[in-house]
Design a protein around this motif. Structure first.
Motif, PDB file in Angstrom:
ATOM      1  N   ILE A 156       0.853  -1.100  -0.031  1.00  0.00           N
ATOM      2  CA  ILE A 156      -0.078   0.058   0.147  1.00  0.00           C
ATOM      3  C   ILE A 156       1.017   1.212   0.044  1.00  0.00           C
ATOM      4  O   ILE A 156       0.528   2.063  -0.796  1.00  0.00           O
ATOM      5  N   VAL A 157       1.817   1.355   0.760  1.00  0.00           N
ATOM      6  CA  VAL A 157       2.898   2.350   0.850  1.00  0.00           C
ATOM      7  C   VAL A 157       3.504   2.657  -0.509  1.00  0.00           C
ATOM      8  O   VAL A 157       3.678   3.826  -1.013  1.00  0.00           O
ATOM      9  N   VAL A 158       3.789   1.450  -1.056  1.00  0.00           N
ATOM     10  CA  VAL A 158       4.624   1.581  -2.405  1.00  0.00           C
ATOM     11  C   VAL A 158       3.478   2.234  -3.356  1.00  0.00           C
ATOM     12  O   VAL A 158       4.079   3.369  -4.304  1.00  0.00           O
ATOM     13  N   TYR A 159       2.386   1.810  -3.696  1.00  0.00           N
ATOM     14  CA  TYR A 159       1.436   2.321  -4.327  1.00  0.00           C
ATOM     15  C   TYR A 159       1.052   3.828  -4.172  1.00  0.00           C
ATOM     16  O   TYR A 159       0.802   4.581  -5.068  1.00  0.00           O
ATOM     17  N   VAL A 160       1.069   4.200  -2.718  1.00  0.00           N
ATOM     18  CA  VAL A 160       0.625   5.600  -2.596  1.00  0.00           C
ATOM     19  C   VAL A 160       1.831   6.418  -3.073  1.00  0.00           C
ATOM     20  O   VAL A 160       1.730   7.582  -3.458  1.00  0.00           O
ATOM     21  N   ILE A 161       3.214   6.087  -2.809  1.00  0.00           N
ATOM     22  CA  ILE A 161       4.225   6.710  -3.412  1.00  0.00           C
ATOM     23  C   ILE A 161       4.294   6.912  -4.763  1.00  0.00           C
ATOM     24  O   ILE A 161       4.507   7.813  -5.450  1.00  0.00           O
ATOM     25  N   ALA A 162       3.949   5.681  -5.563  1.00  0.00           N
ATOM     26  CA  ALA A 162       3.818   5.597  -6.947  1.00  0.00           C
ATOM     27  C   ALA A 162       2.774   6.550  -7.468  1.00  0.00           C
ATOM     28  O   ALA A 162       2.718   7.184  -8.649  1.00  0.00           O
ATOM     29  N   ALA A 163       1.561   6.618  -6.838  1.00  0.00           N
ATOM     30  CA  ALA A 163       0.625   7.599  -7.083  1.00  0.00           C
ATOM     31  C   ALA A 163       0.813   9.169  -7.104  1.00  0.00           C
ATOM     32  O   ALA A 163       0.528   9.669  -8.022  1.00  0.00           O
ATOM     33  N   PHE A 164       1.750   9.253  -5.865  1.00  0.00           N
ATOM     34  CA  PHE A 164       2.052  10.662  -5.777  1.00  0.00           C
ATOM     35  C   PHE A 164       3.098  11.031  -6.947  1.00  0.00           C
ATOM     36  O   PHE A 164       3.090  12.197  -7.490  1.00  0.00           O
ATOM     37  N   GLY A 165       3.990  10.002  -7.064  1.00  0.00           N
ATOM     38  CA  GLY A 165       5.128  10.332  -8.133  1.00  0.00           C
ATOM     39  C   GLY A 165       4.324  10.336  -9.647  1.00  0.00           C
ATOM     40  O   GLY A 165       4.864  11.385 -10.386  1.00  0.00           O
ATOM     41  N   GLY A 166       3.503   9.537  -9.652  1.00  0.00           N
ATOM     42  CA  GLY A 166       2.629   9.720 -11.091  1.00  0.00           C
ATOM     43  C   GLY A 166       2.014  11.188 -11.400  1.00  0.00           C
ATOM     44  O   GLY A 166       1.956  12.092 -12.430  1.00  0.00           O
ATOM     45  N   ILE A 167       1.294  11.622 -10.114  1.00  0.00           N
ATOM     46  CA  ILE A 167       0.712  12.792 -10.204  1.00  0.00           C
ATOM     47  C   ILE A 167       1.426  14.061 -10.588  1.00  0.00           C
ATOM     48  O   ILE A 167       1.242  14.892 -11.146  1.00  0.00           O
ATOM     49  N   LEU A 168       2.745  14.093  -9.459  1.00  0.00           N
ATOM     50  CA  LEU A 168       3.858  15.222  -9.952  1.00  0.00           C
ATOM     51  C   LEU A 168       4.360  15.000 -11.343  1.00  0.00           C
ATOM     52  O   LEU A 168       4.389  16.214 -12.003  1.00  0.00           O
ATOM     53  N   ALA A 169       4.676  13.821 -12.157  1.00  0.00           N
ATOM     54  CA  ALA A 169       5.074  13.639 -13.353  1.00  0.00           C
ATOM     55  C   ALA A 169       3.839  14.198 -14.422  1.00  0.00           C
ATOM     56  O   ALA A 169       4.259  15.031 -15.148  1.00  0.00           O
ATOM     57  N   TYR A 170       2.524  13.966 -13.795  1.00  0.00           N
ATOM     58  CA  TYR A 170       1.580  14.552 -14.797  1.00  0.00           C
ATOM     59  C   TYR A 170       1.673  16.134 -14.878  1.00  0.00           C
ATOM     60  O   TYR A 170       1.484  16.689 -15.964  1.00  0.00           O
ATOM     61  N   ASN A 171       1.801  16.683 -13.615  1.00  0.00           N
ATOM     62  CA  ASN A 171       1.681  18.082 -13.575  1.00  0.00           C
ATOM     63  C   ASN A 171       2.914  18.632 -14.211  1.00  0.00           C
ATOM     64  O   ASN A 171       2.775  19.691 -14.889  1.00  0.00           O
ATOM     65  N   TYR A 172       3.992  18.094 -14.045  1.00  0.00           N
ATOM     66  CA  TYR A 172       5.207  18.555 -14.949  1.00  0.00           C
ATOM     67  C   TYR A 172       5.021  18.374 -16.490  1.00  0.00           C
ATOM     68  O   TYR A 172       5.319  19.357 -17.183  1.00  0.00           O
ATOM     69  N   PHE A 173       4.708  17.224 -16.730  1.00  0.00           N
ATOM     70  CA  PHE A 173       4.411  16.867 -18.540  1.00  0.00           C
ATOM     71  C   PHE A 173       3.513  17.647 -18.991  1.00  0.00           C
ATOM     72  O   PHE A 173       3.221  17.801 -20.198  1.00  0.00           O
TER      73      PHE A 173
END
Length: 283
Positions: free
Chosen positions: A13-30
């Motif tokens: 669960i922690v891994v996927y929360v980190i991945a979700a936040f990382g993905g959202i940050l990446a989306y905002n950047y791209f």
């Protein structure tokens, strides 16, 4: 290696929360430089890379297993929150999201039911590791992580397009949304029937319920799920048939990879040829 099931689930669960936040940050950047579709894809790949890194840390590629079902609702949620025009008709968007979310929750719950701990790893990954040797890290990232991510992204892309363009609801969409919903329900029934069969410990081949008529009813329902989502979205968009490439690639993947691998493993059991002749592959 973490052997405790509860602790293992908590770590996932922690891994996927980190991945979700990382993905959202990446989306905002791209999103500053790319289209909605491209930004979501790049964010999806970034989140996949994070999950891959954790799979290396724990020495277990099955860390990725829930990604298949977690990915689509997160992508659609981002599209709903960040992309949909204000004041637009959201009926179809919410219906698409509801169907995909139901499918995702059920499939993720099935994964959680089967998940034991980090001691377990999908037999297909173990086989690939044994066959590929030193090339396994590359195969692990490209074949086990990245390829399924792209396939599922292509499957959910029609719904994403329908959401961010605020496609108007078409009555015909109901037919295909019901197809997807029923597929998810029957996929759940097939999984429950398989759980009960395995609990009996009799071995052999399951020949009851949905499995009496199909060797892979869960795969059949997974294929129909994404054809339903794709067709509902395409009809609402008034065309854009190329968006169905995701459902097509998903179908080809099951026919060319998943089903042959499963049948090859089953073929080790006595009587497989007779069972294969008596039971349809999918429908």
């Amino acid at each position: 290696m973490i052997k405790n099931r509860t602790l293992s689930l908590a770590v996932i669960i922690v891994v996927y929360v980190i991945a979700a936040f990382g993905g959202i940050l990446a989306y905002n950047y791209f999103r500053k430089s790319f289209s909605v579709e491209a930004a979501l894809l790049l964010a999806d790949v970034a989140a996949t890379a994070l999950v891959f890194l954790f799979s290396l840390i724990f020495g277990n590629a099955s860390v990725y297993d829930p990604y298949w079902s977690v990915q689509p609702p997160v992508i659609l949620a981002v599209a709903l929150y960040k992309c949909i025009p204000a004041g637009s008709d959201r009926l179809l968007s919410w219906l698409l999201f509801a169907v995909v979310l139901f499918w995702a929750l059920r499939l993720t719950a099935n994964w959680a039911y089967n998940f034991k701990s980090f001691e377990y790893q999908d037999w297909r990954y173990v086989m690939l590791k044994e066959k590929t040797g030193r090339a396994y890290p590359l195969i692990n990232f490209l074949g086990i992580h990245l390829f399924p991510t792209i396939v599922v992204y292509l499957c959910v892309l029609p719904a994403v397009t329908a959401v961010y363009t605020a496609a108007a609801f078409n009555p015909l969409c109901i037919v295909f949304l019901l197809l997807s919903l029923c597929s998810a329900v029957f996929q759940g029934i097939a999984d429950i029937q398989m759980h009960r069969f395995r609990a009996q410990g009799t071995g052999g081949f399951i020949r009851t319920g949905l499995w009496k008529h199909s060797r892979h009813p869960n795969y059949a329902c997974e294929i129909l799920m994404w054809w339903g989502v794709g067709l509902a979205s395409v009809f609402a968009l008034g065309g854009k048939w190329w968006l169905l490439c995701g459902a097509l690639v998903n179908t080809v993947m099951f026919f060319s990879v998943s089903i042959p691998m499963a049948d090859k493993r089953q073929s080790r059991k006595p009587g497989f040829e007779e069972y294969k002749k008596a039971t349809r592959m999918l429908f």
